[in-house]
Write a protein that holds these residues in place. Structure first.
Motif, short mmCIF file in Angstrom:
data_model
loop_
_atom_site.label_atom_id
_atom_site.label_comp_id
_atom_site.label_asym_id
_atom_site.label_seq_id
_atom_site.Cartn_x
_atom_site.Cartn_y
_atom_site.Cartn_z
N SER A 290 0.84 -1.19 0.00
CA SER A 290 0.00 0.00 0.00
C SER A 290 0.88 1.25 0.00
N ASP A 291 0.29 2.39 -0.31
CA ASP A 291 1.05 3.63 -0.28
C ASP A 291 1.63 3.87 1.10
N GLU A 292 0.89 3.48 2.13
CA GLU A 292 1.36 3.66 3.51
C GLU A 292 2.57 2.77 3.79
N HIS A 293 2.54 1.53 3.30
CA HIS A 293 3.68 0.63 3.48
C HIS A 293 4.93 1.19 2.79
N LEU A 294 4.76 1.69 1.57
CA LEU A 294 5.90 2.21 0.82
C LEU A 294 6.47 3.45 1.50
N ALA A 295 5.60 4.31 1.98
CA ALA A 295 6.06 5.53 2.65
C ALA A 295 6.79 5.19 3.95
N SER A 296 6.28 4.20 4.67
CA SER A 296 6.91 3.78 5.92
C SER A 296 8.31 3.20 5.66
N ALA A 297 8.43 2.41 4.60
CA ALA A 297 9.73 1.82 4.26
C ALA A 297 10.73 2.92 3.87
N PHE A 298 10.26 3.91 3.16
CA PHE A 298 11.13 5.01 2.76
C PHE A 298 11.66 5.75 3.99
N GLU A 299 10.81 5.99 4.96
CA GLU A 299 11.25 6.66 6.18
C GLU A 299 12.26 5.82 6.94
N LEU A 300 12.01 4.51 7.00
CA LEU A 300 12.94 3.62 7.69
C LEU A 300 14.28 3.56 6.96
N ALA A 301 14.23 3.60 5.64
CA ALA A 301 15.45 3.50 4.84
C ALA A 301 16.42 4.65 5.12
N LYS A 302 15.92 5.76 5.58
CA LYS A 302 16.78 6.91 5.86
C LYS A 302 17.78 6.61 6.98
N ASN A 303 17.50 5.58 7.76
CA ASN A 303 18.41 5.21 8.85
C ASN A 303 19.56 4.31 8.38
N ALA A 304 19.36 3.63 7.25
CA ALA A 304 20.32 2.62 6.80
C ALA A 304 21.35 3.23 5.84
N ASP A 305 22.45 2.51 5.65
CA ASP A 305 23.45 2.92 4.67
C ASP A 305 22.95 2.70 3.25
N ALA A 306 22.04 1.74 3.08
CA ALA A 306 21.45 1.46 1.77
C ALA A 306 20.23 0.57 1.98
N THR A 307 19.43 0.43 0.92
CA THR A 307 18.24 -0.41 0.97
C THR A 307 18.21 -1.33 -0.24
N VAL A 308 17.81 -2.58 -0.02
CA VAL A 308 17.58 -3.53 -1.09
C VAL A 308 16.11 -3.94 -1.04
N PHE A 309 15.43 -3.94 -2.17
CA PHE A 309 14.05 -4.43 -2.19
C PHE A 309 13.96 -5.64 -3.12
N THR A 310 13.11 -6.56 -2.75
CA THR A 310 12.93 -7.75 -3.57
C THR A 310 11.58 -8.37 -3.28
N GLY A 311 11.21 -9.35 -4.10
CA GLY A 311 9.88 -9.94 -4.00
C GLY A 311 9.87 -11.29 -3.31
N LEU A 312 8.82 -12.03 -3.58
CA LEU A 312 8.56 -13.29 -2.90
C LEU A 312 8.99 -14.48 -3.75
N PHE A 313 9.67 -15.42 -3.12
CA PHE A 313 9.91 -16.72 -3.75
C PHE A 313 8.61 -17.52 -3.61
N TYR A 314 7.72 -17.37 -4.56
CA TYR A 314 6.42 -18.07 -4.46
C TYR A 314 6.54 -19.44 -5.12
N ARG A 315 7.15 -20.33 -4.37
CA ARG A 315 7.35 -21.69 -4.87
C ARG A 315 6.23 -22.61 -4.37
N ASN A 316 6.27 -23.85 -4.81
CA ASN A 316 5.17 -24.78 -4.51
C ASN A 316 4.92 -24.93 -3.02
N GLU A 317 6.00 -24.97 -2.23
CA GLU A 317 5.83 -25.16 -0.78
C GLU A 317 5.10 -23.98 -0.14
N ILE A 318 5.42 -22.78 -0.60
CA ILE A 318 4.76 -21.59 -0.04
C ILE A 318 3.31 -21.53 -0.52
#
Length: 290
Positions: free
Chosen positions: A101-129
């Motif tokens: 959601s827009d709120e989730h993305l905005a929250s992550a952006f604010e948190l990212a300001k504390n880190a040296d860098a940010t990596v984003f990635t998706g879900l391994f949606y494999r058969n077990e999951i």
């Protein structure tokens, strides 16, 4: 990994005593303590990077461990002005309908300001999951599974729009880890230029200066050090990547990449343009099945 455990610190301190200067990536969502700062700062040789896994998923049936713990640990460990280790917001997995959601993305952006860098990635949606989702009556995020992480095209565009140029954001872990230590990417992603279009200019220059296209003979020579099965058969080499066949598993491909600092792709699993080594699910023009 629970960074505060005696075992973890014992391993790190043993590596330090051996004066090994390798990258050491510690992926955690654990609650860290102020004393961890001093202990990590005492390490002189390994290039230590703390990657704080944070999804922001609120559904406890999917993410039982609260993301707030990793967020507070990231802030704590990033606070010291002088430190030998580096911190990364490991923003994953991004899943449509759960934490996009827009709120989730905005929250992550604010948190990212504390880190040296940010990596984003998706879900391994494999058969077990997928089976877990169905068994527990959870809404399935995708209609099919894939061997690669899924980041739909529209989701990536929204993530990029949520960040600004002053907050370093990366698609690949090795790119972020290399950046925070002031080094060129040890996986050689720079050959795939559309992957690097969000990188800081200083990092682009560093990686481009280190970029070397190996010869087929070099690939074969490095492959001779592989003990599991036969070495690689070189199918093609371009400025972007070397295409090989004959590797028994992914670990052997990683070995070639790390040694040559150049992208090595298995001919069985092609990397399609702009997918960045991810699944084709959620992209307008789909390639062969992953």
């Amino acid at each position: 990994m629970l960074v505060s455990t005696p075992h973890t610190f014992a391993v790190l301190e043993d590596l330090d005593k051996r004066e090994l200067t390798n990258h050491v990536l510690i992926i955690t969502r654990h609650q860290m303590k102020p004393q961890d700062i001093d202990r990590l700062n005492g390490l002189r040789h390994p290039k230590v990077t703390l990657l704080f896994t944070h999804s922001g998923i609120d559904d406890r049936n999917i993410e039982p461990y609260p993301s707030s713990v990793a967020a507070e640990s990231l802030k704590l460990m990033s606070a010291p002005q002088h430190r030998r280790y580096r911190t990364i917001l490991y923003w994953r997995p991004l899943v449509p309908g759960l934490n996009d959601s827009d709120e989730h993305l905005a929250s992550a952006f604010e948190l990212a300001k504390n880190a040296d860098a940010t990596v984003f990635t998706g879900l391994f949606y494999r058969n077990e999951i997928a089976t877990y989702y169905k068994t527990n009556g959870l809404p399935e995020p995708y209609d099919e599974t894939a061997r690669r992480k899924i980041v739909p095209e529209t989701l990536e565009a929204r993530v990029l729009a949520a960040f600004d140029a002053s907050t370093p954001l990366f698609r690949k872990t090795s790119c972020a880890v290399s950046y925070v230590h002031g080094l060129p990417d040890y996986n050689g992603h720079i050959g795939i230029r559309e992957l690097c279009d969000i990188c800081p200019l200083s990092q682009l220059e560093l990686c481009m200066n280190a970029h070397r296209v190996p010869s087929a003979e070099q690939l074969i020579e490095v492959g001779r050090n592989v003990r599991e099965g036969q070495g690689p058969v070189v199918v093609d080499i371009t400025e972007r990547a070397a295409i090989v066949s004959g590797l028994a598993n992914e670990q052997l491909r990683y070995y070639l990449q790390h040694t040559l600092r150049f992208q090595v792709h298995d001919v069985r699993h092609p990397h399609h343009e702009r997918r960045h080594g991810r699944a084709d699910i959620g992209w307008k023009e789909r390639g062969a099945s992953d």
